[in-house]
Design a protein around this motif. Structure first.
Motif, PDB file in Angstrom:
ATOM      1  N   UNK A   7       0.424  -0.890  -0.331  1.00  0.00           N
ATOM      2  CA  UNK A   7       0.298   0.046  -0.090  1.00  0.00           C
ATOM      3  C   UNK A   7       0.905   1.061  -0.281  1.00  0.00           C
ATOM      4  N   UNK A   8       2.077   1.028   0.528  1.00  0.00           N
ATOM      5  CA  UNK A   8       2.574   2.525   0.572  1.00  0.00           C
ATOM      6  C   UNK A   8       3.337   2.426  -0.818  1.00  0.00           C
ATOM      7  N   UNK A   9       3.868   1.622  -1.304  1.00  0.00           N
ATOM      8  CA  UNK A   9       4.436   1.068  -2.785  1.00  0.00           C
ATOM      9  C   UNK A   9       3.613   2.128  -3.360  1.00  0.00           C
ATOM     10  N   UNK A  10       2.551   1.986  -3.167  1.00  0.00           N
ATOM     11  CA  UNK A  10       0.959   2.333  -4.366  1.00  0.00           C
ATOM     12  C   UNK A  10       1.208   3.587  -4.187  1.00  0.00           C
ATOM     13  N   UNK A  11       1.013   4.000  -3.001  1.00  0.00           N
ATOM     14  CA  UNK A  11       0.783   5.405  -2.963  1.00  0.00           C
ATOM     15  C   UNK A  11       2.220   6.306  -3.060  1.00  0.00           C
ATOM     16  N   UNK A  12       3.513   5.951  -3.419  1.00  0.00           N
ATOM     17  CA  UNK A  12       4.642   6.646  -3.971  1.00  0.00           C
ATOM     18  C   UNK A  12       3.968   6.429  -5.743  1.00  0.00           C
ATOM     19  N   UNK A  13       3.465   5.066  -5.969  1.00  0.00           N
ATOM     20  CA  UNK A  13       3.410   5.075  -7.893  1.00  0.00           C
ATOM     21  C   UNK A  13       2.491   6.113  -7.746  1.00  0.00           C
ATOM     22  N   UNK A  14       1.399   6.373  -7.274  1.00  0.00           N
ATOM     23  CA  UNK A  14       0.120   6.811  -7.571  1.00  0.00           C
ATOM     24  C   UNK A  14       0.923   8.727  -8.102  1.00  0.00           C
ATOM     25  N   UNK A  15       1.860   8.659  -6.540  1.00  0.00           N
ATOM     26  CA  UNK A  15       2.182  10.021  -6.993  1.00  0.00           C
ATOM     27  C   UNK A  15       2.371  10.312  -8.275  1.00  0.00           C
ATOM     28  N   UNK A  16       3.836  10.259  -8.618  1.00  0.00           N
ATOM     29  CA  UNK A  16       3.701   9.376  -9.940  1.00  0.00           C
ATOM     30  C   UNK A  16       3.404   9.404 -10.317  1.00  0.00           C
ATOM     31  N   UNK A  17       2.993   8.666 -11.083  1.00  0.00           N
ATOM     32  CA  UNK A  17       1.876   7.717 -12.351  1.00  0.00           C
ATOM     33  C   UNK A  17       0.646   8.711 -11.989  1.00  0.00           C
ATOM     34  N   UNK A  18      -0.084  10.140 -11.575  1.00  0.00           N
ATOM     35  CA  UNK A  18      -1.254  10.049 -11.616  1.00  0.00           C
ATOM     36  C   UNK A  18      -2.320  10.152 -12.552  1.00  0.00           C
ATOM     37  N   UNK A  19      -1.694  10.198 -14.022  1.00  0.00           N
ATOM     38  CA  UNK A  19      -2.401   9.847 -14.802  1.00  0.00           C
ATOM     39  C   UNK A  19      -2.772   8.442 -15.434  1.00  0.00           C
ATOM     40  N   UNK A  20      -1.764   7.451 -14.955  1.00  0.00           N
ATOM     41  CA  UNK A  20      -1.885   5.952 -14.971  1.00  0.00           C
ATOM     42  C   UNK A  20      -3.018   5.046 -14.287  1.00  0.00           C
ATOM     43  N   UNK A  21      -2.921   5.658 -13.227  1.00  0.00           N
ATOM     44  CA  UNK A  21      -3.928   5.048 -12.086  1.00  0.00           C
ATOM     45  C   UNK A  21      -3.937   5.677 -10.747  1.00  0.00           C
ATOM     46  N   UNK A  22      -5.125   5.589 -11.072  1.00  0.00           N
ATOM     47  CA  UNK A  22      -5.594   6.515  -8.479  1.00  0.00           C
ATOM     48  C   UNK A  22      -6.309   5.270  -8.234  1.00  0.00           C
ATOM     49  N   UNK A  23      -5.788   5.282  -6.908  1.00  0.00           N
ATOM     50  CA  UNK A  23      -6.306   3.963  -6.413  1.00  0.00           C
ATOM     51  C   UNK A  23      -7.095   4.900  -4.259  1.00  0.00           C
ATOM     52  N   UNK A  24      -8.477   4.097  -4.507  1.00  0.00           N
ATOM     53  CA  UNK A  24      -9.063   4.661  -2.957  1.00  0.00           C
ATOM     54  C   UNK A  24      -8.118   3.954  -1.935  1.00  0.00           C
ATOM     55  N   UNK A  25      -6.854   4.977  -1.656  1.00  0.00           N
ATOM     56  CA  UNK A  25      -5.902   4.456  -0.652  1.00  0.00           C
ATOM     57  C   UNK A  25      -6.318   4.671   0.851  1.00  0.00           C
ATOM     58  N   UNK A  26      -7.352   5.449   1.316  1.00  0.00           N
ATOM     59  CA  UNK A  26      -7.956   5.874   1.958  1.00  0.00           C
ATOM     60  C   UNK A  26      -8.723   4.481   2.912  1.00  0.00           C
ATOM     61  N   UNK A  27      -9.620   3.851   2.086  1.00  0.00           N
ATOM     62  CA  UNK A  27     -10.307   2.220   2.539  1.00  0.00           C
ATOM     63  C   UNK A  27      -9.496   1.034   2.485  1.00  0.00           C
ATOM     64  N   UNK A  28      -7.973   1.842   1.146  1.00  0.00           N
ATOM     65  CA  UNK A  28      -7.172   0.480   1.336  1.00  0.00           C
ATOM     66  C   UNK A  28      -6.997   0.132   3.121  1.00  0.00           C
ATOM     67  N   UNK A  29      -6.135   1.062   3.569  1.00  0.00           N
ATOM     68  CA  UNK A  29      -5.562   1.198   4.804  1.00  0.00           C
ATOM     69  C   UNK A  29      -6.765   0.730   5.704  1.00  0.00           C
ATOM     70  N   UNK A  30      -7.544   1.672   6.131  1.00  0.00           N
ATOM     71  CA  UNK A  30      -8.812   0.946   6.214  1.00  0.00           C
ATOM     72  C   UNK A  30      -8.786  -0.282   7.584  1.00  0.00           C
ATOM     73  N   UNK A  31      -9.164  -0.962   5.036  1.00  0.00           N
ATOM     74  CA  UNK A  31      -9.496  -2.307   5.315  1.00  0.00           C
ATOM     75  C   UNK A  31      -7.942  -2.823   6.233  1.00  0.00           C
ATOM     76  N   UNK A  32      -6.760  -2.844   5.680  1.00  0.00           N
ATOM     77  CA  UNK A  32      -5.550  -3.058   6.385  1.00  0.00           C
ATOM     78  C   UNK A  32      -5.630  -3.027   7.740  1.00  0.00           C
ATOM     79  N   UNK A  33      -5.729  -1.611   8.542  1.00  0.00           N
ATOM     80  CA  UNK A  33      -5.602  -1.338   9.626  1.00  0.00           C
ATOM     81  C   UNK A  33      -6.803  -2.720  10.783  1.00  0.00           C
ATOM     82  N   UNK A  34      -7.693  -3.310   9.645  1.00  0.00           N
ATOM     83  CA  UNK A  34      -9.107  -3.759  10.307  1.00  0.00           C
ATOM     84  C   UNK A  34      -8.658  -5.787  10.372  1.00  0.00           C
TER      85      UNK A  34
END
Length: 312
Positions: A57-84
């Motif tokens: 998830x940390x890697x995807x966050x970095x990836x998204x910053x570098x490639x916003x035009x390629x793909x975006x993720x719902x990182x907030x939900x992902x992190x919540x789900x991982x915390x659960x």
């Protein structure tokens, strides 16, 4: 919560060659599968998977910053789900060349990708290439370098024909003949293979002119012919090309074949009972086998764990 299932894959033809623009053919293999799950499971496996997903998830966050035009993720939900406690529950063996990280990448994109390309829409070549690029970038977290084909296969659950790097399409393959004697099978080498070191070794060999010539004039030539034969159902021609391909791999890709299988590989070529080839990057994991007579192959390989994946 339990996400949809994502299956393993088998790259029938094209390992290493697709790095240098050979044809390739990848098929889903439904025997192994994985899904995202959230539960209060406190097993070691679930904890390990959860920790690994947090790093991803940390890697995807970095990836998204570098490639916003390629793909975006719902990182907030992902992190919540991982915390659960979310984890990837999978029967796909790791390091076996059947796409364990590919299924995981497909599952994450499917659940958390925003404006994602779905399986239900008209999958033009542009869309397939975009998906492949997204998946390649995502899976690089696990392999250091990824073509994106494994997650693509897992995500679409369709056979994928690779004509070249910029030309891929979903395809159909001849339907199985369950009474047929011909078969594609997996042979368990009993050890795990790691993709990154094997790919590094291949890239080092590519620096030698002789190896590059062999790759182009022999390996890619026979790989392309095998893909054509398999898709069109030309079995006689397929086995002629498979024998040549198996020979070329034994002569030139020895480090990718576990040592204890060198003789077995040679025996297949000499007896014509079966032909072996690499399944994925090699070095361990599964070895792929083809035979015109599965009973003969089983007899010759009676000391080994053999799993039929396709009959013709």
């Amino acid at each position: 919560m339990k996400g949809p299932l994502f299956y393993s894959k088998i790259l029938l033809f094209g390992e290493y060659g697709i790095i240098k623009d050979s044809k390739g053919l990848s098929i889903p293999y439904n025997f192994f599968k994985g899904a995202l799950k959230s539960s209060n499971k406190d097993t070691e496996q679930a904890k390990k998977s959860n920790a690994s997903l947090k790093a991803f998830a940390t890697y995807l966050e970095e990836m998204q910053k570098e490639n916003t035009s390629l793909v975006t993720f719902d990182l907030e939900t992902l992190k919540d789900d991982l915390d659960n406690g979310m984890y990837f529950d999978s029967s796909i063996p790791q390091g076996y060349g059947v796409g364990s990280s590919g299924a995981l990448v497909a599952a994450i994109y499917d659940k958390y990708g925003i404006d994602k390309i779905t399986v239900l829409e008209n999958l033009t070549r542009e869309k397939l290439l975009k998906l492949k690029a997204i998946f390649g970038k995502m899976e690089s977290f696990y392999h250091g370098n990824s073509s994106g084909l494994d997650p693509l296969n897992s995500y679409l659950s369709l056979p994928i024909l690779i004509n070249s790097k910029d030309n891929i399409e979903s395809t159909s393959i001849p339907s199985q003949n369950f009474d047929g004697k011909g078969a594609v099978f997996l042979l368990d080498s009993g050890s795990i293979g790691e993709t990154a070191p094997m790919v590094h070794l291949f890239m080092e060999q590519m620096k030698q002119e002789g190896f590059r010539t062999m790759l182009k004039n022999q390996f890619i030539k026979h790989t392309d012919a095998c893909v054509e034969d398999f898709i069109t159902g030309n079995i006689k021609s397929l086995f002629g090309n498979l024998k040549q391909l198996s020979n070329v791999v034994l002569d030139n890709f020895k480090p990718m074949i576990p040592v204890e299988f060198h003789n077995l590989w040679k025996q297949g070529i000499e007896s014509n009972d079966y032909y072996l080839k690499l399944c994925g990057s090699g070095g361990g994991g599964y070895i792929l086998g083809f035979t015109e007579d599965i009973d003969k192959a089983k007899k010759a390989l009676k000391d080994y764990n053999l799993e039929v994946v396709y009959n013709f």
